[in-house]
Write a protein that holds these residues in place. Structure first.
Motif, PDB file in Angstrom:
ATOM      1  N   THR A  41       4.768  -1.872  -3.545  1.00 31.55           N
ATOM      2  CA  THR A  41       3.431  -2.309  -3.363  1.00 31.55           C
ATOM      3  C   THR A  41       3.427  -3.751  -2.307  1.00 31.55           C
ATOM      4  O   THR A  41       4.519  -4.122  -1.829  1.00 31.55           O
ATOM      5  N   GLY A  42       2.339  -3.929  -1.487  1.00 34.47           N
ATOM      6  CA  GLY A  42       2.361  -5.095  -0.726  1.00 34.47           C
ATOM      7  C   GLY A  42       0.965  -5.433  -0.163  1.00 34.47           C
ATOM      8  O   GLY A  42       0.092  -4.456  -0.301  1.00 34.47           O
ATOM      9  N   THR A  43       0.578  -6.401   0.460  1.00 31.68           N
ATOM     10  CA  THR A  43      -0.754  -6.705   0.700  1.00 31.68           C
ATOM     11  C   THR A  43      -0.966  -6.673   2.279  1.00 31.68           C
ATOM     12  O   THR A  43      -1.919  -6.696   2.868  1.00 31.68           O
ATOM     13  N   ASN A  44       0.160  -6.545   2.988  1.00 33.08           N
ATOM     14  CA  ASN A  44       0.209  -6.371   4.659  1.00 33.08           C
ATOM     15  C   ASN A  44       0.528  -4.970   5.011  1.00 33.08           C
ATOM     16  O   ASN A  44       1.266  -4.300   4.529  1.00 33.08           O
ATOM     17  N   LEU A  64      -6.029   7.910  17.507  1.00 37.09           N
ATOM     18  CA  LEU A  64      -7.452   7.605  17.275  1.00 37.09           C
ATOM     19  C   LEU A  64      -7.874   6.652  18.472  1.00 37.09           C
ATOM     20  O   LEU A  64      -7.287   5.990  18.898  1.00 37.09           O
ATOM     21  N   PRO A  65      -9.254   6.592  18.659  1.00 34.57           N
ATOM     22  CA  PRO A  65      -9.697   5.960  19.563  1.00 34.57           C
ATOM     23  C   PRO A  65      -9.725   4.489  19.324  1.00 34.57           C
ATOM     24  O   PRO A  65      -9.702   4.194  18.061  1.00 34.57           O
ATOM     25  N   LYS A  66      -9.893   3.715  20.122  1.00 34.51           N
ATOM     26  CA  LYS A  66      -9.983   2.194  19.889  1.00 34.51           C
ATOM     27  C   LYS A  66     -11.214   1.910  18.976  1.00 34.51           C
ATOM     28  O   LYS A  66     -11.142   0.634  18.317  1.00 34.51           O
ATOM     29  N   THR A  67     -12.248   2.724  19.144  1.00 35.37           N
ATOM     30  CA  THR A  67     -13.475   2.434  18.243  1.00 35.37           C
ATOM     31  C   THR A  67     -13.098   2.784  16.673  1.00 35.37           C
ATOM     32  O   THR A  67     -13.800   2.307  15.833  1.00 35.37           O
ATOM     33  N   LEU A  68     -11.983   3.372  16.326  1.00 34.65           N
ATOM     34  CA  LEU A  68     -11.590   3.626  14.968  1.00 34.65           C
ATOM     35  C   LEU A  68     -10.365   2.943  14.595  1.00 34.65           C
ATOM     36  O   LEU A  68      -9.221   3.555  15.233  1.00 34.65           O
ATOM     37  N   GLN A  69     -10.095   2.195  13.666  1.00 27.96           N
ATOM     38  CA  GLN A  69      -8.922   1.539  13.304  1.00 27.96           C
ATOM     39  C   GLN A  69      -8.662   2.214  11.776  1.00 27.96           C
ATOM     40  O   GLN A  69      -9.435   1.570  11.114  1.00 27.96           O
ATOM     41  N   VAL A  70      -7.335   2.329  11.494  1.00 25.89           N
ATOM     42  CA  VAL A  70      -7.214   2.580  10.218  1.00 25.89           C
ATOM     43  C   VAL A  70      -5.860   2.123   9.892  1.00 25.89           C
ATOM     44  O   VAL A  70      -4.719   2.388  10.383  1.00 25.89           O
ATOM     45  N   SER A  71      -5.805   0.988   8.844  1.00 20.73           N
ATOM     46  CA  SER A  71      -4.493   0.329   8.395  1.00 20.73           C
ATOM     47  C   SER A  71      -4.082   0.794   7.166  1.00 20.73           C
ATOM     48  O   SER A  71      -4.774   1.437   6.206  1.00 20.73           O
ATOM     49  N   PHE A  72      -2.681   0.916   7.129  1.00 21.66           N
ATOM     50  CA  PHE A  72      -2.105   1.612   5.838  1.00 21.66           C
ATOM     51  C   PHE A  72      -1.348   0.287   5.070  1.00 21.66           C
ATOM     52  O   PHE A  72      -0.435  -0.283   5.710  1.00 21.66           O
ATOM     53  N   GLU A  73      -1.528  -0.012   4.145  1.00 21.35           N
ATOM     54  CA  GLU A  73      -0.790  -1.285   3.239  1.00 21.35           C
ATOM     55  C   GLU A  73      -0.003  -0.863   2.412  1.00 21.35           C
ATOM     56  O   GLU A  73      -0.370   0.140   1.393  1.00 21.35           O
ATOM     57  N   GLY A  74       1.428  -1.544   2.443  1.00 20.99           N
ATOM     58  CA  GLY A  74       2.232  -1.039   1.197  1.00 20.99           C
ATOM     59  C   GLY A  74       2.760   0.269   1.411  1.00 20.99           C
ATOM     60  O   GLY A  74       2.954   0.848   0.488  1.00 20.99           O
ATOM     61  N   TRP A  75       2.746   0.842   2.580  1.00 23.16           N
ATOM     62  CA  TRP A  75       3.177   2.284   2.650  1.00 23.16           C
ATOM     63  C   TRP A  75       4.576   2.517   3.098  1.00 23.16           C
ATOM     64  O   TRP A  75       4.978   3.243   3.847  1.00 23.16           O
ATOM     65  N   THR A  76       5.684   2.051   1.998  1.00 23.23           N
ATOM     66  CA  THR A  76       6.759   1.958   2.185  1.00 23.23           C
ATOM     67  C   THR A  76       7.180   2.483   0.761  1.00 23.23           C
ATOM     68  O   THR A  76       6.914   1.823  -0.205  1.00 23.23           O
ATOM     69  N   ASN A  77       8.551   2.889   0.743  1.00 21.00           N
ATOM     70  CA  ASN A  77       9.035   3.457  -0.769  1.00 21.00           C
ATOM     71  C   ASN A  77      10.530   3.354  -0.373  1.00 21.00           C
ATOM     72  O   ASN A  77      11.225   3.493   0.700  1.00 21.00           O
ATOM     73  N   SER A  78      11.424   2.643  -1.302  1.00 22.21           N
ATOM     74  CA  SER A  78      12.778   2.675  -1.067  1.00 22.21           C
ATOM     75  C   SER A  78      13.486   4.017  -1.361  1.00 22.21           C
ATOM     76  O   SER A  78      14.741   4.212  -0.860  1.00 22.21           O
ATOM     77  N   ASP A  79      12.705   5.010  -1.687  1.00 25.76           N
ATOM     78  CA  ASP A  79      13.301   6.405  -1.766  1.00 25.76           C
ATOM     79  C   ASP A  79      13.064   7.148  -0.863  1.00 25.76           C
ATOM     80  O   ASP A  79      11.933   7.329  -0.528  1.00 25.76           O
TER      81      ASP A  79
END
Length: 213
Positions: A41-44, A64-79
């Motif tokens: 988990t994570g917030t950044n 994606l175009p600059k007019t649409l921004q999608v961020s992914f938070e905590g998108w990592t896993n040790s496995d």
């Protein structure tokens, strides 16, 4: 709530029968989010490992175009095996957004990350927006991923999407419809199958509006 008021929601929402099969056998998506362990988990926002590192398949470049921004938070896993499921699940979500902004219901990159019923419903949803001259703008936030690989070899990936800073825009009139704040959080429950060339393709998707609150 009409389609224009639901910016990012359920580009792959399926029929009632599909929703049942997305909770299918093998200890996959039939588990609740609390039962799926292993996701860090994570917030950044943090970059995931390159999907190409998970297999020898040549993955399409999705932008994606600059007019649409999608961020992914905590998108990592040790496995690394679970990370591969997350990476391809992330690209699948981005592929559906890109197909809408590209106004291309049959984009090759959508078919690359989806198959079966998930592919059919993705193309149908994108086509509906394109036919209405709609595109996506604003920001989306994807967070709280939960991932597992079931004994039958299928993958399950749950995550939340915050659509509160997103809107649809009519390409002909310029009219913008913002996603209502009280209707902004959507829980995605997806099931994936690993192809022969190592790509985790999404086969079913269930979405629950308000399921992340």
């Amino acid at each position: 709530m009409n389609r224009t008021a639901r910016l990012f929601t359920s580009v792959l929402t399926a029929s009632a029968a599909l929703l049942l099969t997305s909770c299918g056998s093998g200890g996959g998506a039939d588990s609740s989010t609390d039962d799926i362990k292993g996701a860090d988990t994570g917030t950044n926002s943090s970059p995931s490992a390159s999907p190409s590192a998970a297999s020898d398949a040549k993955r399409p470049e999705i932008t994606l175009p600059k007019t649409l921004q999608v961020s992914f938070e905590g998108w990592t896993n040790s496995d690394p095996k679970l990370q591969a499921v997350m990476d391809d699940g992330k690209e699948r979500l981005l592929s559906t957004y890109a197909a809408i902004t590209d106004q291309d219901p049959q984009a090759d990159y959508v078919a690359f990350y989806n198959e079966g019923t998930a592919l059919a419903t993705a193309e149908e949803w994108v086509r509906g927006l394109v036919d209405d001259d709609l595109t996506l703008i604003g920001k989306g936030r994807v967070f709280a991923p939960q991932v597992r690989i079931s004994p039958d070899g299928s993958g399950t990936l749950f995550y939340c999407v915050d659509e509160g800073a997103g809107s649809t825009k009519n390409l002909k009139t310029g009219a913008v419809t913002k996603t209502p704040t009280d209707d902004a959080f959507v829980l995605y429950q997806t099931k994936l199958s690993k192809s022969d060339d190592g790509v985790w393709k999404t086969t079913t998707v269930k979405t629950t509006r308000g399921g992340c609150e």
